[in-house]
Scaffold this motif. Sequence first.
Motif, short mmCIF file in Angstrom:
data_model
loop_
_atom_site.label_atom_id
_atom_site.label_comp_id
_atom_site.label_asym_id
_atom_site.label_seq_id
_atom_site.Cartn_x
_atom_site.Cartn_y
_atom_site.Cartn_z
N ILE A 101 -7.61 -1.50 11.40
CA ILE A 101 -8.32 -1.04 10.22
C ILE A 101 -9.83 -1.16 10.44
CG2 ILE A 101 -8.77 -1.55 7.80
CD1 ILE A 101 -5.98 -2.17 7.37
N LEU B 233 -6.62 7.28 4.73
CA LEU B 233 -5.48 6.41 4.47
C LEU B 233 -4.15 7.12 4.72
CD1 LEU B 233 -5.79 3.57 3.68
CD2 LEU B 233 -5.54 4.18 1.31
N ALA B 234 -3.97 8.26 4.06
CA ALA B 234 -2.66 8.90 4.13
C ALA B 234 -2.44 9.59 5.46
CB ALA B 234 -2.50 9.89 3.00
N GLY B 235 -3.47 10.13 6.03
CA GLY B 235 -3.29 10.84 7.28
C GLY B 235 -2.68 12.19 7.05
N THR B 236 -2.67 12.98 8.11
CA THR B 236 -2.18 14.35 7.96
C THR B 236 -1.07 14.62 8.95
OG1 THR B 236 -3.96 14.97 9.44
CG2 THR B 236 -4.32 15.29 7.09
N THR C 291 -17.67 -0.50 6.37
CA THR C 291 -17.34 0.30 5.20
C THR C 291 -18.54 0.47 4.29
OG1 THR C 291 -15.18 -0.75 5.26
CG2 THR C 291 -15.67 0.61 3.36
N PRO D 1 -0.67 14.62 0.65
CA PRO D 1 0.09 15.71 1.26
C PRO D 1 1.60 15.54 1.13
CG PRO D 1 -0.66 14.19 2.94
CD PRO D 1 -1.15 13.64 1.64
N PHE E 263 -14.47 -5.34 -1.89
CA PHE E 263 -15.33 -5.68 -0.75
C PHE E 263 -16.27 -6.83 -1.06
CE2 PHE E 263 -14.07 -2.99 2.53
CZ PHE E 263 -13.61 -1.83 1.95
N MET F 268 1.02 4.16 -2.81
CA MET F 268 0.77 5.58 -2.57
C MET F 268 1.90 6.44 -3.10
SD MET F 268 -0.93 5.49 1.17
CE MET F 268 -1.17 7.23 1.27
N LEU G 157 -24.05 7.43 3.45
CA LEU G 157 -23.63 8.68 2.83
C LEU G 157 -24.33 8.88 1.49
CD1 LEU G 157 -19.84 8.75 3.66
CD2 LEU G 157 -21.61 10.26 4.50
N ILE H 146 -18.75 6.14 -4.73
CA ILE H 146 -19.97 5.38 -4.46
C ILE H 146 -20.48 4.78 -5.76
CG2 ILE H 146 -22.29 5.48 -3.56
CD1 ILE H 146 -21.52 7.70 -1.80
N LYS I 135 -9.05 0.87 -0.81
CA LYS I 135 -10.50 1.05 -0.69
C LYS I 135 -11.14 1.46 -2.00
CE LYS I 135 -11.27 2.98 3.64
NZ LYS I 135 -12.14 3.84 4.43
N PRO J 36 -18.43 10.46 -6.36
CA PRO J 36 -17.17 9.72 -6.47
C PRO J 36 -16.99 8.76 -5.31
CG PRO J 36 -16.76 12.03 -5.97
CD PRO J 36 -18.20 11.91 -6.25
N GLN K 109 -12.49 1.95 10.71
CA GLN K 109 -13.63 2.05 9.81
C GLN K 109 -14.93 2.14 10.57
OE1 GLN K 109 -13.36 2.40 6.42
NE2 GLN K 109 -15.48 2.97 6.81
N VAL L 67 -20.96 3.76 3.19
CA VAL L 67 -21.20 4.16 1.80
C VAL L 67 -22.69 4.33 1.55
CG1 VAL L 67 -21.13 3.34 -0.57
CG2 VAL L 67 -19.11 3.18 0.83
N HIS M 259 -17.54 13.77 -0.18
CA HIS M 259 -16.72 12.75 -0.82
C HIS M 259 -16.20 11.84 0.27
CE1 HIS M 259 -16.94 14.86 -4.57
NE2 HIS M 259 -16.62 15.97 -3.96
N ILE M 260 -16.09 10.60 -0.05
CA ILE M 260 -15.64 9.64 0.95
C ILE M 260 -14.23 10.05 1.39
CG2 ILE M 260 -15.25 7.23 1.41
CD1 ILE M 260 -17.89 7.20 0.59
N HIS M 261 -14.13 10.62 2.57
CA HIS M 261 -12.82 11.08 3.01
C HIS M 261 -11.97 9.91 3.40
CE1 HIS M 261 -13.40 15.27 2.62
NE2 HIS M 261 -14.46 15.29 3.37
N ASP M 262 -10.96 9.72 2.68
CA ASP M 262 -10.09 8.59 2.93
C ASP M 262 -9.09 8.96 4.01
OD1 ASP M 262 -8.89 6.32 0.37
OD2 ASP M 262 -9.65 6.03 2.40
N LEU N 184 -2.81 3.93 7.41
CA LEU N 184 -1.60 3.22 6.99
C LEU N 184 -0.52 3.28 8.06
CD1 LEU N 184 -0.06 1.74 4.78
CD2 LEU N 184 0.67 3.94 3.93
N LEU O 15 0.83 -1.20 0.00
CA LEU O 15 0.00 0.00 0.00
C LEU O 15 0.87 1.25 0.00
CD1 LEU O 15 -2.81 1.11 0.14
CD2 LEU O 15 -2.80 0.77 2.59
#
Lengths: 278, 368, 282
Positions: free
Chosen positions: C39, C132-135, C111, B90, A199, A107, C118, B292, A122, B290, C43, C115, C127-130, C207, A103
């Motif tokens: 994970i 994954l990457a984090g901030t 998950t 980011p 899924f 990325m 929403l 869905i 996902k 997007p 979720q 969906v 929008h499905i805020h992912d 992640l 993953l």
Amino acid sequence: MTDNLLFLSAPITVCILLSGVLSYFGNHILSRGIIFIDIAVAQIAALGTMTGLLLGYAEESAGVQVISYAVTIIIISLFALTKFSKQVIPQEAIIGIIYCVALALAMLLADRIPGGGNFISKTITGNILWVTWDKIFSCFIMFLLIGIIHLIFWKHFILISDTKNGLPYSLWKTRMYELIFYITFGIVIVKAVAVGGIFLVFILLIAPTSAATLFTDKWKNRFIWSWVIGIIGSISGMYISYVLNISNGPAIVTLLGTLVFVLAFVRLVMHKIQTVKS
Amino acid sequence: MEKYFNYRLLNTGRILIVALMVFLLIPFIDAVGQVQQRTQARVRAGQPGKQLNIVCSFSDYASITKTIAGDMANVTFIAQGEQDPHFVPPKPSYAVTLSTADMWITTGMDLEMWSATLLDKARNRKIMDGEAGFVAVSAGINVLEKVNSVSRTDGDVHLMGNPHINTGPLNWKIMAQNITVGLTRVDPQNTSFYQKNRDDFIDRVDRAMFGDKLVDLFGGPTLTKLLENKTLFTFLERSYEGGKLIDQLGGWLKKALPFRGMRILTYHKNWAYFADAFGLEILGHIEPKPGIPPSARHVQQMIGMIKEQNIKLMLVASYFEKKTPQMIEDKTGIKAIYLPLYVQGVPGINDNFQLVDYWIGQINASIK
Amino acid sequence: MFTAFEFMLPPFVASLLLLLITAYFGIHVIKREIIFIDIALAQIAALGSAVTLVINNLGSGPSSHAHEHDSRTLMAYAFCLLAAGVFTILKNKRIKIPMEAIIGIAYAVATTTAVIILDKGAGSDVHIHDMLAGTILWVTWQHVLRLSIVVLLIGGFHFCLREKFKKVTLGYLDKNIEVARSGLWDFLFYFTFGIMIVEAVSIGGILTVFAFLIIPASVSALFAERWTTRILIGLAAGFIATLGGLWLSWTRDLPSSPAIVMFLGVCLLLAIIIKGLIRLKT
């Protein structure tokens, strides 16, 4: 009414195909306790696709598909060879590590490719509603071939999947069977995810067999019950998604998943009733 | 104590496999890094000296800004041309460039959700919302698909309207106006320079849209109004010098005549403003939200509509995966055209004009 | 103008805090073989968040941003509570489904339910805020403070009651170990774990947290048995990897989570090689 049935006939056929092959593999996966292996495989395949794109092949070309399968087979073979009689790091943990490293790589590469974000776990979606009959046919052929391999070796596979009994053969012989098992498994997953999305594949792999395990112990019964539950579950899910006008993959997943939880509670209640009676 | 590896089985083979994996990883990371550096260099090509530091969210805005600011500014942008505008991963350089920016140019319609935390980190007073250096290019634009009532359970509409404003050339003029206002706030000394460039740019857009002849006859503002009120083509039916006015039409509107009035589908709502300007009728979207996937009924409706209305074309922004559009092509016979949404989305497209040329060219090629 | 140090210090400290708690939890997770629990819980928490969003939409107009954030966090905790309850109840001898499968199904259902909710409940601007990457690159000292409070509270809780938790975990592997009221301890474990995940993922992304849980604990598993030693080794490996990852992220301008994870992967490989070499020598 017939209009709708005609429209849904292709997706329903796909459901039956996928349920059939995935419920079978699911029984093995459940016994081995490596539940998330399909998510890992899907991510690796996506990584393979990205590699192909980076090497310059067009997105829809055969070259990208070949590279994707190749990368998947290589990594999963390496994984098959990491089986030991005593695991310091359990196999599921190894899968987890492979998954998150894959993953991370994906990325990092996503920037370099237009639409790179589409290859990250996902977002690996599929939609069986758009599937055409020749795609279904190619799936069927592939599953048939793999099914034949499994028919030949089915006893061996059951023995090596039953982790309770330790290693049934010498280490390297076990590993060879593991290799065949995982490679066929990997190919099936890559194909299935391309059609149904991550899924749907995940739930068809795990939920029917989990539901079956609640009530029976024997391999043969488990196979039959998981097939039945998988097929009926996915078709019902599709019907519900149509009637309620909701996204169809999520509908099937939610239905089958909730079913497992409901059955689990039913099982507990049954047991409580039994103990109260006696 | 034999809890660990079974030592007897440890052999050189396994070490080799492991060492191989390590060595394979390292060049990978390096290769990725190399390409990143090249991108940075490309993006930062400006001129030395005391320049304004302007950061834009998208390449389209950067292109317009560069045209107006000229050598007075070093203009960079964050979202790459081929990236999904909703999701931008980011990277440290983003916050760094923002921290020293004099201006931040963004859409201003909640499209760049990823920019909020970025701006927090950059902690640059000058470019916060409300300060002199902040420019929302959408101010004053005729927004499509706005929702008037409070009820949002209908599900299908952006609260603030469709934010993909860059696809409509008429919008560029308003964007240029907003950018110039920002520039004159931050650098009042060069006001006349910016305003002249803006006027040149606006004139260039008009001529690109309508062609020189009509602009010389009626002027850009009049023609724009006619187009926005949807009365332009009725107007052009008037006679003129032996023929009709429409014979004097030039530019993109002329090139787009072959597909004017055509009914199409789009994959997502990126193309509303383009369709509005060039007379395409968008009958539906495959994936309006997007992430869905659409429901069975929606898919059935789409397939039915494609057949009934004989829809031939589907516009797909190039950041989408090709898999689903291809499945749709196979299933319905519709043709999917993949178009980059932004400048530099495809190599060779360096400004907005080339982008629209490309779009129109591709669509015309597909309908032959 | 940012220096590398100024820029990277808050993310670095935040990562260390995360490592502190994940090096510990990771050992539990690997022993119980519930690798993907983080994970799943992340979720499930996100589902709680989505539910709040929809409820807010359907009610009066949008409330203030901060207020909304708090109510979403509370709902996320509530869903974790629910999940903890479900997991505890289903950890039963009668249920022959492995825990990981239950977690997996919970993950998939969470998950897809999010969906559907929403899709039906929110306007299309969601929008499905992912996550994954984090901030983590954008983390501020405020976030770090909040994270340290959480780590302190949960870490402290687990430190005081460590023997009980350890015993329950060992009970997963060895059926003979019986713990009185193991259900209660199981529940507390999953619940505190869930809270930790919610906080960690909101800063570091799925992640990073996943990798922090699994990889340092795997590295330490190769070299030690005692928990204290393992936590220290895990921390050391994580420390080096974070340092390397953030450095790489700065110099090559890459997103930080994948960079750190790659370094963790390299650390693990080195650990395996070192271990192999040690064994060869003896």
